[in-house]
Design a protein around this motif. Structure first.
Motif, PDB file in Angstrom:
ATOM      1  N   ALA A   1      27.479  18.668   8.608  1.00 23.19           N
ATOM      2  CA  ALA A   1      29.136  19.200   8.884  1.00 23.19           C
ATOM      3  C   ALA A   1      29.853  19.575  10.316  1.00 23.19           C
ATOM      4  N   VAL A   2      28.611  20.899  11.137  1.00 23.32           N
ATOM      5  CA  VAL A   2      29.928  20.948  12.417  1.00 23.32           C
ATOM      6  C   VAL A   2      29.914  19.945  12.609  1.00 23.32           C
ATOM      7  N   PHE A   3      29.634  17.915  12.948  1.00 24.99           N
ATOM      8  CA  PHE A   3      29.409  17.466  14.549  1.00 24.99           C
ATOM      9  C   PHE A   3      30.665  16.826  13.336  1.00 24.99           C
ATOM     10  N   ARG A   4      30.308  16.412  12.014  1.00 20.90           N
ATOM     11  CA  ARG A   4      31.421  15.864  11.646  1.00 20.90           C
ATOM     12  C   ARG A   4      32.864  16.401  11.764  1.00 20.90           C
ATOM     13  N   ILE A   5      33.464  17.482  11.397  1.00 22.38           N
ATOM     14  CA  ILE A   5      34.029  18.173  11.773  1.00 22.38           C
ATOM     15  C   ILE A   5      34.882  18.228  13.148  1.00 22.38           C
ATOM     16  N   ARG A   6      33.698  18.551  14.823  1.00 24.87           N
ATOM     17  CA  ARG A   6      34.161  18.041  15.719  1.00 24.87           C
ATOM     18  C   ARG A   6      34.994  17.100  15.919  1.00 24.87           C
ATOM     19  N   HIS A   7      33.878  15.974  15.048  1.00 20.86           N
ATOM     20  CA  HIS A   7      34.705  14.329  15.659  1.00 20.86           C
ATOM     21  C   HIS A   7      36.318  14.612  14.562  1.00 20.86           C
ATOM     22  N   ASN A   8      36.514  14.871  14.080  1.00 20.57           N
ATOM     23  CA  ASN A   8      38.042  15.002  13.572  1.00 20.57           C
ATOM     24  C   ASN A   8      38.483  15.952  14.151  1.00 20.57           C
ATOM     25  N   MET A   9      38.523  16.504  14.804  1.00 16.23           N
ATOM     26  CA  MET A   9      39.399  18.277  15.345  1.00 16.23           C
ATOM     27  C   MET A   9      39.366  17.161  16.859  1.00 16.23           C
ATOM     28  N   ALA A  10      39.062  16.259  17.350  1.00 17.91           N
ATOM     29  CA  ALA A  10      39.566  15.554  18.613  1.00 17.91           C
ATOM     30  C   ALA A  10      39.847  14.705  17.850  1.00 17.91           C
ATOM     31  N   ILE A  11      40.103  13.717  16.658  1.00 12.72           N
ATOM     32  CA  ILE A  11      40.636  12.862  16.593  1.00 12.72           C
ATOM     33  C   ILE A  11      42.128  13.164  16.017  1.00 12.72           C
ATOM     34  N   ALA A  12      42.032  13.881  15.346  1.00 16.59           N
ATOM     35  CA  ALA A  12      43.476  14.903  15.269  1.00 16.59           C
ATOM     36  C   ALA A  12      44.547  15.323  17.084  1.00 16.59           C
ATOM     37  N   ILE A  13      43.072  15.862  17.922  1.00 17.03           N
ATOM     38  CA  ILE A  13      44.568  15.963  19.491  1.00 17.03           C
ATOM     39  C   ILE A  13      44.104  14.402  19.674  1.00 17.03           C
ATOM     40  N   HIS A  14      44.405  13.299  19.868  1.00 17.56           N
ATOM     41  CA  HIS A  14      44.253  12.418  19.907  1.00 17.56           C
ATOM     42  C   HIS A  14      45.372  12.059  18.467  1.00 17.56           C
ATOM     43  N   ARG A  15      45.954  12.105  18.161  1.00 16.44           N
ATOM     44  CA  ARG A  15      46.596  11.324  17.187  1.00 16.44           C
ATOM     45  C   ARG A  15      48.207  12.683  17.564  1.00 16.44           C
ATOM     46  N   TYR A  16      47.897  13.492  17.358  1.00 18.16           N
ATOM     47  CA  TYR A  16      49.064  14.739  18.022  1.00 18.16           C
ATOM     48  C   TYR A  16      49.896  14.233  18.848  1.00 18.16           C
ATOM     49  N   PHE A  17      49.406  14.070  19.991  1.00 16.38           N
ATOM     50  CA  PHE A  17      49.495  14.352  20.973  1.00 16.38           C
ATOM     51  C   PHE A  17      50.541  12.144  21.036  1.00 16.38           C
ATOM     52  N   HIS A  18      49.744  11.446  20.359  1.00 22.26           N
ATOM     53  CA  HIS A  18      50.097  10.052  20.517  1.00 22.26           C
ATOM     54  C   HIS A  18      51.448   9.742  20.065  1.00 22.26           C
ATOM     55  N   GLU A  19      51.841  10.608  18.448  1.00 20.61           N
ATOM     56  CA  GLU A  19      52.257  10.385  17.618  1.00 20.61           C
ATOM     57  C   GLU A  19      53.677  11.066  18.594  1.00 20.61           C
ATOM     58  N   HIS A  20      53.306  12.308  19.313  1.00 20.38           N
ATOM     59  CA  HIS A  20      54.561  12.720  20.256  1.00 20.38           C
ATOM     60  C   HIS A  20      54.761  11.984  21.302  1.00 20.38           C
ATOM     61  N   GLY A  21      54.398  11.182  21.980  1.00 22.51           N
ATOM     62  CA  GLY A  21      54.497  10.361  23.350  1.00 22.51           C
ATOM     63  C   GLY A  21      53.789  11.629  24.152  1.00 22.51           C
ATOM     64  N   PHE A  22      52.413  11.750  24.425  1.00 24.81           N
ATOM     65  CA  PHE A  22      51.799  12.288  25.226  1.00 24.81           C
ATOM     66  C   PHE A  22      50.799  11.165  25.410  1.00 24.81           C
ATOM     67  N   TYR A  23      51.362  11.556  27.261  1.00 27.92           N
ATOM     68  CA  TYR A  23      50.373  10.242  27.294  1.00 27.92           C
ATOM     69  C   TYR A  23      48.718  10.744  27.957  1.00 27.92           C
ATOM     70  N   TYR A  24      47.564   9.768  27.239  1.00 29.58           N
ATOM     71  CA  TYR A  24      45.734  10.808  27.770  1.00 29.58           C
ATOM     72  C   TYR A  24      46.292  10.576  29.236  1.00 29.58           C
ATOM     73  N   PHE A  25      45.928  11.523  29.979  1.00 31.84           N
ATOM     74  CA  PHE A  25      45.711  11.860  31.498  1.00 31.84           C
ATOM     75  C   PHE A  25      44.265  12.183  31.797  1.00 31.84           C
ATOM     76  N   HIS A  26      43.634  10.753  32.645  1.00 31.08           N
ATOM     77  CA  HIS A  26      42.156  11.269  33.120  1.00 31.08           C
ATOM     78  C   HIS A  26      41.886  11.234  34.225  1.00 31.08           C
ATOM     79  N   THR A  27      42.229  13.270  34.475  1.00 27.64           N
ATOM     80  CA  THR A  27      41.949  14.125  35.523  1.00 27.64           C
ATOM     81  C   THR A  27      40.784  13.908  36.215  1.00 27.64           C
ATOM     82  N   PRO A  28      40.485  13.304  37.322  1.00 29.18           N
ATOM     83  CA  PRO A  28      39.087  14.104  37.638  1.00 29.18           C
ATOM     84  C   PRO A  28      38.193  15.211  37.642  1.00 29.18           C
ATOM     85  N   LEU A  29      36.508  14.609  37.449  1.00 29.98           N
ATOM     86  CA  LEU A  29      35.448  15.923  37.151  1.00 29.98           C
ATOM     87  C   LEU A  29      34.999  16.782  38.070  1.00 29.98           C
ATOM     88  N   ILE A  30      34.654  14.953  40.045  1.00 24.16           N
ATOM     89  CA  ILE A  30      34.420  15.685  40.799  1.00 24.16           C
ATOM     90  C   ILE A  30      36.198  16.092  41.780  1.00 24.16           C
TER      91      ILE A  30
END
Lengths: 463, 463
Positions: free
Chosen positions: A131-160
């Motif tokens: 249950a927890v990890f299906r919800i975690r997945h869904n929250m990630a999907i919600a985040i991408h949907r929200y920003f995509h629908e609002h014209g934000f671009y997913y931007f990969h900043t470096p980890l190192i």
């Protein structure tokens, strides 16, 4: 014949049709006349019941189908006689993919979370963690949907990161130097290191995110972030996921609107898309979960300056409310208990606190004209405290340089960051959301180690 | 009045309406009678033209609006007289947010990519990089949509790993040990390190992904991955993004179907959602880009065993085709030139090569009954070579242990991984897609450093 997922078989009314389901046995009850096998394939929290005539299947085979075994069942989909389910399967043929020996660590129900953390690779097969990890997945999907629908671009900043900009104190170092050789030679030769200098794992993508926002207009990051804090608490992870949107041409009011709209969208998504899992967690983990989620959606968040919040807390204290950390002077940093008092006791709904004392906040935040406060916009949530930390950024080059110098930081380390203020500077702002804090809120789980598949904490990097 | 994004202003036909647009000046042409300002806000590759009567705006203000400056324009949306645009703005009022000094590094058009890499923080404001990173965003969205729609769960595997399982040779070490102190003391005390042992940055989330798939049914990872290879080529990054789906109850044919369906979905998404950016890149970067993208969608991918592929290459060589690495014996590893010959010259469409010689592939891949080949399923693409590496996984405990031992690896390091085969083992498979390779393919860019915002390569960790 193609396999039917359990989630689809359970919602199908195509009774009389022959199907194949495959999954793991959650339980197997035998009697002379009939066997019941509860089968789960991870596609839903619900099991499908397989009804087997024991005379139709080889006895040894049937006996070997124990909890945890992996099987495939061919049979007829029929209307269920039991309560709470629409369909079940009359099993005709069973294939065993994998037996499950009796030392299977998830054999028994009701094991403690602490026990299950030791078996992080197997706990994924339990109801709660499914249950927890299906919800975690869904929250990630919600985040991408929200920003995509609002014209934000997913931007990969470096980890190192090669900049010490964020203070190397609680950062992990990344190196290809052979430590044994360092010990033997007595020298640390960074010119021999992979990047030719000291590098670390990032603690935030915000500064690079600002580069993106002041070019593409609106971006968000969503990825792993690291903090080498030696904190063994239910709220800290050394590796966790952050969401950091950043927007050009935004002011304080718009930023607070964005924060509220965004987080309500996520909670609404959970209620719309994770009904079965939430009902399970509401029943098994936290009886107030659904009520709390719906509560967030019902009302506008309170918008409150730090000064107003401070005064409420001070007054409450004078009236006898006891805080572990007493409320003393304007300018003090508020702690989680203070935030939760405002949210849970005083207003009984989420609060966006803003206009914080400048000195307790970061150098890049935009100062108000009073010179004392800055345009921070943190969202405070029931149970969690601060779930979002946001601010309008200082876009004035001279003011930003002065602040960096005032804090004893090195201006030359920020040259690339300052270029955004030097060339076509732009009013902008953004926020950071600790993803696991959101998952704690949405699942009702208590320990942050239980909402990420494989937790990294002091002395613990298993799997 | 709320700001209108340039992308919306350009598609609006609400002529005569007063709007505000905000963005960065791409060019400013002046004459006595009229000024033309091309404004871009990152929401689209297209600029909106602002037409200004120079007598209506203060002369000094107008002069200071140079390339790169950040401004807000209030004006009437009117039908454009020029070609190729529907609307433009009759500017009435201009606010300057940030001037842009003449040493702005992106001042001149047509700078080399090498020059622009030095200004990674500023190149984001150019047409080409705007297009590339909007497409990169869209490809990430396509990936999440595809997997969500197909019942996969986004599964966050850890980046810091304590297992040496994947061979520490080309891994980055992660540590909180003070290297200067290590050098001074002459000892490496891992019990003092944050995790109490040696830890590294992961080179793949697959092994942990298999734990997820054999519990939740189908998962995918999508996140940063690291390789400390000292390779200074247009194809290598030390930090790059990988997509790794893993599915329970899948066989070789289904896996190849999944790979083909997935990658076609991504390419179709680009064509449907990135039209303007792709047309720009087709014109400026690679004249065959659109044709190549459409080519991928038109036909079924060829499915070809390694043995068939090897024979085609051998025959071609005998007929006079020259390869840098000659085609010698069955069992040899094929290189990019061989893969591209098959795809670009021989079949003229993508190829899924399968049934590879077992010895050139990883220990976890499922062997065929011939004992010589295994069920690998790599997708080979024009221009790129291998874009996907996939396989069915060996689900038999004894066979997997034997393979680990045969390769001289340590069985005890894989105990948690082997538990998936011990308890309710399940047939499964999956693949890995190097995200930047997909972006190279979809944008037509040549150098992998130009399709990630901030590239990490040997001696280079700027920003």
């Amino acid at each position: 014949m193609k396999r039917t997922k359990v989630v689809d078989a359970l919602s199908s009314t195509d009774f009389g049709k022959e199907i194949i389901v495959k999954g793991w046995v959650r339980s197997h009850r035998s009697s002379k006349a009939v066997d019941f096998i509860a089968l789960n394939d991870g596609s839903t929290i619900k099991n499908i019941q397989v009804v087997v005539d024991p005379s139709s299947i080889d006895e040894e085979t049937l006996k070997s189908i124990t909890t945890g075994a992996c099987i495939g069942v061919t049979g007829l989909l029929v209307e269920s006689q039991g309560k709470g389910q629409t369909s079940e399967i009359q099993g005709k043929d069973i294939v065993i993919y994998g037996l499950c020996p009796s030392d299977y660590p998830m054999q028994k129900k009701g094991q403690s979370f602490e026990y299950m953390r030791k078996y992080g690779h197997m706990r994924l097969r339990t109801n709660t963690f499914g249950a927890v990890f299906r919800i975690r997945h869904n929250m990630a999907i919600a985040i991408h949907r929200y920003f995509h629908e609002h014209g934000f671009y997913y931007f990969h900043t470096p980890l190192i990161t090669g900049s010490d900009a964020e203070g190397a104190g609680n950062m992990f170092q990344v190196t290809t130097l052979d430590l044994e050789r360092v010990a033997k030679s007595g020298k640390v030769e960074y010119e021999q290191d992979f990047f030719g200098k000291r590098t670390h794992l990032t603690v935030s993508g915000q500064l690079e995110g600002e580069l993106g926002a002041t070019a593409l207009g609106a971006i968000y990051t969503f990825g792993p972030t690291f903090r080498a804090e030696n904190s063994n608490t239910p709220r800290h992870l050394a590796e966790f996921w952050m969401v950091e949107p950043e927007v050009a041409f935004i002011d304080k009011e718009d930023l607070m609107d964005l924060e509220e709209d965004f987080i309500k969208y996520c909670v609404q998504w959970a209620l719309d898309n994770c009904k079965d899992d939430l009902e399970f967690l509401n029943q098994m983990i936290d009886k107030t979960l659904l009520e709390r989620l719906e509560g967030v959606l019902k009302q506008d968040f309170v918008r409150l300056s730090y000064t107003e919040g401070f005064n409420i807390l001070k007054e409450a204290q004078e009236k006898g409310v006891k805080f572990e950390f007493p409320v003393t002077e304007w300018g003090m940093d508020l702690s989680s208990e203070h935030e939760r008092y405002l949210v849970e006791e005083h207003f009984k709904r989420p609060v966006i606190m803003n206009d914080y004392p400048a000195e307790i906040k970061s150098f890049y935040m935009k100062k108000n004209e009073d010179g004392k406060t800055m345009q921070g916009t943190d969202v405070l949530f029931p149970r969690i405290g601060e779930i979002i930390g946001g601010s309008v950024r200082e876009e004035n080059y001279d003011k930003l340089v002065a602040e960096i110098e005032k804090r004893g930081m090195k201006v030359e380390q920020y040259d690339w960051y300052l270029d955004t203020r030097k060339y076509g500077s732009c009013p902008h702002g953004g926020f950071g959301l600790g993803f696991e804090r959101l998952i704690l809120f949405v699942t009702g789980m208590q320990n942050i180690r239980d909402v990420i598949p494989f937790a990294r904490t002091p002395k613990n990097a298993e799997f």
